[in-house]
Design an enzyme around this catalytic site. Structure first.
Site, PDB file in Angstrom:
ATOM      1  N   CYS A  23      -5.693   3.901   3.867  1.00 27.38           N
ATOM      2  CA  CYS A  23      -4.926   2.666   3.739  1.00 27.38           C
ATOM      3  C   CYS A  23      -5.796   1.438   4.042  1.00 27.38           C
ATOM      4  O   CYS A  23      -6.679   1.109   3.274  1.00 27.38           O
ATOM      5  CB  CYS A  23      -3.682   2.738   4.625  1.00 27.38           C
ATOM      6  SG  CYS A  23      -2.387   1.571   4.141  1.00 27.38           S
ATOM      7  N   GLU A  64      -1.336  11.881   6.275  1.00 25.88           N
ATOM      8  CA  GLU A  64      -0.715  12.488   7.461  1.00 25.88           C
ATOM      9  C   GLU A  64       0.752  12.833   7.227  1.00 25.88           C
ATOM     10  O   GLU A  64       1.349  13.599   7.997  1.00 25.88           O
ATOM     11  CB  GLU A  64      -0.867  11.572   8.682  1.00 25.88           C
ATOM     12  CG  GLU A  64       0.147  10.476   8.826  1.00 25.88           C
ATOM     13  CD  GLU A  64      -0.032   9.341   7.833  1.00 25.88           C
ATOM     14  OE1 GLU A  64       0.930   8.592   7.596  1.00 25.88           O
ATOM     15  OE2 GLU A  64      -1.142   9.194   7.283  1.00 25.88           O
ATOM     16  N   HIS A 111      -1.290   7.732   2.624  1.00 30.30           N
ATOM     17  CA  HIS A 111      -1.164   8.293   3.970  1.00 30.30           C
ATOM     18  C   HIS A 111      -1.091   9.826   3.919  1.00 30.30           C
ATOM     19  O   HIS A 111      -0.005  10.392   3.806  1.00 30.30           O
ATOM     20  CB  HIS A 111       0.090   7.748   4.651  1.00 30.30           C
ATOM     21  CG  HIS A 111      -0.020   6.323   5.076  1.00 30.30           C
ATOM     22  ND1 HIS A 111      -0.042   5.939   6.394  1.00 30.30           N
ATOM     23  CD2 HIS A 111      -0.113   5.179   4.353  1.00 30.30           C
ATOM     24  CE1 HIS A 111      -0.145   4.628   6.474  1.00 30.30           C
ATOM     25  NE2 HIS A 111      -0.191   4.149   5.243  1.00 30.30           N
ATOM     26  N   GLY A 168      -2.000  -6.658   7.671  1.00 25.94           N
ATOM     27  CA  GLY A 168      -2.757  -7.871   7.415  1.00 25.94           C
ATOM     28  C   GLY A 168      -3.605  -7.823   6.157  1.00 25.94           C
ATOM     29  O   GLY A 168      -3.586  -6.870   5.376  1.00 25.94           O
TER      30      GLY A 168
END
Length: 372
Positions: free
Chosen positions: A252, A348, A346, A226
């Site tokens: 993010c 991760e 990101h 969004g």
């Protein structure tokens, strides 16, 4: 079975059905990752987006029960050029096609994804429809134009957890972190837990009271879908967290929320950054990281200068080498100690490179009160 893809500017492509049959709508975006399609498809940040794979051959490793990054596939639709007719990984439980069909994800294959990607690069991400039941591009276009654009969309409530979930620390517990789920990927609390952190994943509607009840040593805001300009509740919550003096780390969407809490604006990128090969410069260390990214919005903050806030001094720490988009922010208190930071990518690394793994260790250091 024939399938049809129509963009909101009227351009259309014909192909064949891949996955479920039916009709779907969303924002057309592309990802440049050559691997990791399962992790990508199950990333909640792709909610209401029709994903185009730029890699021509997709599906050769099938689908397995270990690599999901959330409870379901989140893309609104999937566009590929050459789907693999068989899968060969020993870890696979089934095929990508079967999993898309099982979860009701409409896709299209056997079309020129290179031409489609170039069109989006030239004209920007836009609304799109994919259908196996409509053969008239004009009819499908009319329905595309009735759908909600991504600009102004508040989608966090669609993807967040319904109630608190706890991921225990691996080994000796060192810290407790409250992770606000704006669309979190499973690997993020896993990376934190590996560092001795007990992670309390909280719904996006949580209050400061809900967070402090956990007794956190730090607070984390996740990725998510969004428009950050429509996520005022998350911005207000982070403002309260910073007022409370809690250490903060965001990625993010969490970077965009951080930027807005610091007083910066956000804006929609022409076609976004999506893939696992995005180059980012760490301005303080002078090093380059190859990063995994998935975002269509960015923070509008000045490069090369510090900005005073009521919590201390904020500055841009990372930029994208492709287009100078802001990729990281930090906040230091009046004594110069790092108290909060966030990155647009990101760390991760699911799927993706591990260049940014050190950021989880940086969060540990911030919670421990160490000087950066």
């Amino acid at each position: 079975m024939p399938a049809l893809l129509v963009l909101e500017d009227g351009r259309f492509f014909c192909g064949t059905s891949f996955g479920a049959t039916g009709e779907t709508f969303g924002e057309a975006v592309f990802s440049t990752g050559m691997t990791g399609y399962q992790e990508t498809l199950t990333d909640p940040s792709y909610h209401r987006q029709v994903l185009i794979a730029t890699a021509p051959h997709i599906g050769n490793t099938g689908w397995n029960d270990q690599d999901n990054e959330s409870r379901r596939i989140w893309v609104a639709g999937y566009v590929v050029r050459d789907p693999s007719r068989t899968h060969s990984s020993w870890r696979a439980n089934g095929s990508l096609h079967d999993e898309l069909r099982r979860q009701g994800i409409v896709g299209i294959a056997d079309l020129d994804t290179r031409a489609l990607t170039r069109h989006i690069r030239d004209n920007g991400a836009m609304r799109v429809g994919v259908s196996t039941i409509e053969t008239d591009p004009r009819q499908l276009l009319a329905r595309v134009l009735e759908t909600q654009p991504m600009l102004g969309a508040d989608l966090v409530a669609d993807v967040t957890v319904a109630s608190k979930q706890v991921v225990p620390a691996v080994g000796r517990k060192r810290f407790t972190v409250a992770a606000v789920d704006l669309g979190i990927k499973d690997m993020t609390p896993t990376r934190l837990a590996q560092r001795g952190i007990e992670v309390h994943v909280l719904p996006a509607a949580s209050t400061l009271y809900d967070i402090t009840t956990v007794g956190p040593d730090g607070v984390f805001f996740s990725n998510g879908p969004g428009d950050p300009a429509a996520a005022g509740r998350a911005v207000d919550l982070l403002t309260e967290i910073l007022d409370a003096g809690l250490p903060y780390f965001g990625i993010c969407f969490g970077n965009q929320i951080f930027g807005r809490a610091l007083g910066f604006g956000t804006y929609k990128l022409k076609y976004g950054h999506r893939g696992i090969n995005q180059p980012v410069m760490d301005l303080a260390r002078g090093t380059v990281e190859i990063t995994a990214q998935n975002h269509g919005f960015a923070v509008d903050a000045p490069l090369g200068q510090s900005v005073s806030t009521r919590w201390g001094t904020a500055r841009v720490t990372h930029v994208c080498l492709n287009d100078d988009v802001v990729e990281g922010l930090e906040l230091r208190n009046d004594s110069g100690r790092l108290t909060a930071f966030a990155v647009q990518y990101h760390p991760e690394a699911a799927a993706g490179p591990h260049d940014a793994d050190y950021l989880f260790d940086r969060f540990v250091d911030v919670m421990a009160g160490k000087d950066d």
